[in-house]
Motif scaffolding. Structure first.
Motif, PDB file in Angstrom:
ATOM      1  N   GLY A 272       0.802  -1.205   0.000  1.00 21.78           N
ATOM      2  CA  GLY A 272       0.000   0.000   0.000  1.00 21.78           C
ATOM      3  C   GLY A 272       0.843   1.266   0.000  1.00 21.78           C
ATOM      4  N   SER A 273       0.159   2.396   0.078  1.00 23.31           N
ATOM      5  CA  SER A 273       0.823   3.708   0.024  1.00 23.31           C
ATOM      6  C   SER A 273       0.319   4.609   1.134  1.00 23.31           C
ATOM      7  CB  SER A 273       0.557   4.384  -1.322  1.00 23.31           C
ATOM      8  OG  SER A 273       1.074   3.628  -2.397  1.00 23.31           O
ATOM      9  N   LEU A 274       1.182   5.519   1.537  1.00 21.63           N
ATOM     10  CA  LEU A 274       0.826   6.576   2.477  1.00 21.63           C
ATOM     11  C   LEU A 274       1.591   7.823   2.088  1.00 21.63           C
ATOM     12  CD1 LEU A 274       0.931   4.910   6.035  1.00 21.63           C
ATOM     13  CD2 LEU A 274      -1.084   5.834   4.889  1.00 21.63           C
ATOM     14  N   ARG A 275       1.043   8.962   2.407  1.00 27.36           N
ATOM     15  CA  ARG A 275       1.776  10.220   2.230  1.00 27.36           C
ATOM     16  C   ARG A 275       1.845  10.937   3.564  1.00 27.36           C
ATOM     17  NH1 ARG A 275       0.623  15.631  -1.392  1.00 27.36           N
ATOM     18  NH2 ARG A 275      -0.943  15.992   0.226  1.00 27.36           N
ATOM     19  N   LEU A 276       3.051  11.137   4.020  1.00 24.07           N
ATOM     20  CA  LEU A 276       3.279  11.885   5.251  1.00 24.07           C
ATOM     21  C   LEU A 276       3.452  13.362   4.928  1.00 24.07           C
ATOM     22  CD1 LEU A 276       5.826   9.554   7.093  1.00 24.07           C
ATOM     23  CD2 LEU A 276       3.321   9.436   7.033  1.00 24.07           C
ATOM     24  N   SER A 277       2.991  14.200   5.838  1.00 25.00           N
ATOM     25  CA  SER A 277       3.162  15.638   5.699  1.00 25.00           C
ATOM     26  C   SER A 277       3.843  16.186   6.935  1.00 25.00           C
ATOM     27  CB  SER A 277       1.802  16.334   5.529  1.00 25.00           C
ATOM     28  OG  SER A 277       1.141  15.894   4.374  1.00 25.00           O
ATOM     29  N   CYS A 278       4.581  17.255   6.750  1.00 27.80           N
ATOM     30  CA  CYS A 278       5.252  17.931   7.854  1.00 27.80           C
ATOM     31  C   CYS A 278       5.068  19.429   7.647  1.00 27.80           C
ATOM     32  CB  CYS A 278       6.722  17.572   7.901  1.00 27.80           C
ATOM     33  SG  CYS A 278       7.681  18.514   9.116  1.00 27.80           S
ATOM     34  N   ALA A 279       4.236  20.024   8.476  1.00 28.42           N
ATOM     35  CA  ALA A 279       4.000  21.459   8.387  1.00 28.42           C
ATOM     36  C   ALA A 279       5.088  22.201   9.155  1.00 28.42           C
ATOM     37  CB  ALA A 279       2.626  21.795   8.947  1.00 28.42           C
ATOM     38  N   VAL A 280       5.606  23.250   8.554  1.00 25.65           N
ATOM     39  CA  VAL A 280       6.695  24.031   9.139  1.00 25.65           C
ATOM     40  C   VAL A 280       6.144  25.364   9.612  1.00 25.65           C
ATOM     41  CG1 VAL A 280       8.972  25.019   8.773  1.00 25.65           C
ATOM     42  CG2 VAL A 280       8.294  22.942   7.541  1.00 25.65           C
TER      43      VAL A 280
END
Length: 121
Positions: free
Chosen positions: A16-24
């Motif tokens: 499967g797939s996932l997309r991680l995000s990191c807000a700055v």
């Protein structure tokens, strides 16, 4: 000061797939080199991928061809697209930032709290 907030983790099956995000938040100019790291239970933290302000990227051999690091400067957000996930990708994933070039950074200055990724078969 820079604050980093990760999101996007979760549980997914093998392949499967996932997309991680990191807000700055904060002094975004101090986040020239950014990276994703991960730490599995009982293991040391390892680098996954880095990207600098010029868009230069690097990847750990274990994720090359499967993971893609990117950034949206307008949104002050770092991403990690993870495809073809494997059980060994299971870990807490951390976002990190530093004002120095990725070529000289040995220890990142700013860290997020992490987001858990679990890959099950």
């Amino acid at each position: 000061q820079v604050q980093l907030v990760e999101s996007g983790g979760g549980s997914v099956q093998v392949g499967g797939s996932l997309r991680l995000s990191c807000a700055v938040f904060g002094d975004t100019y101090s986040a020239y080199c950014m990276g994703w790291f991960r730490q599995a239970p009982g293991k040391e933290r390892e680098g996954v991928a880095t990207i600098d302000g010029d868009g230069n990227t690097s990847y750990a051999d274990s994720v090359k061809g499967r993971f893609t690091i990117s950034q949206d400067n307008a949104k002050n957000t770092l991403y990690l697209q993870m495809n073809s996930l494997k059980p060994e990708d299971t870990a807490m994933y951390y976002c990190a930032a530093d004002w120095r070039s990725c070529q000289v950074v040995t220890k990142f200055t700013y860290w997020g709290q992490g987001t858990q990724v679990t890959v099950s078969s």
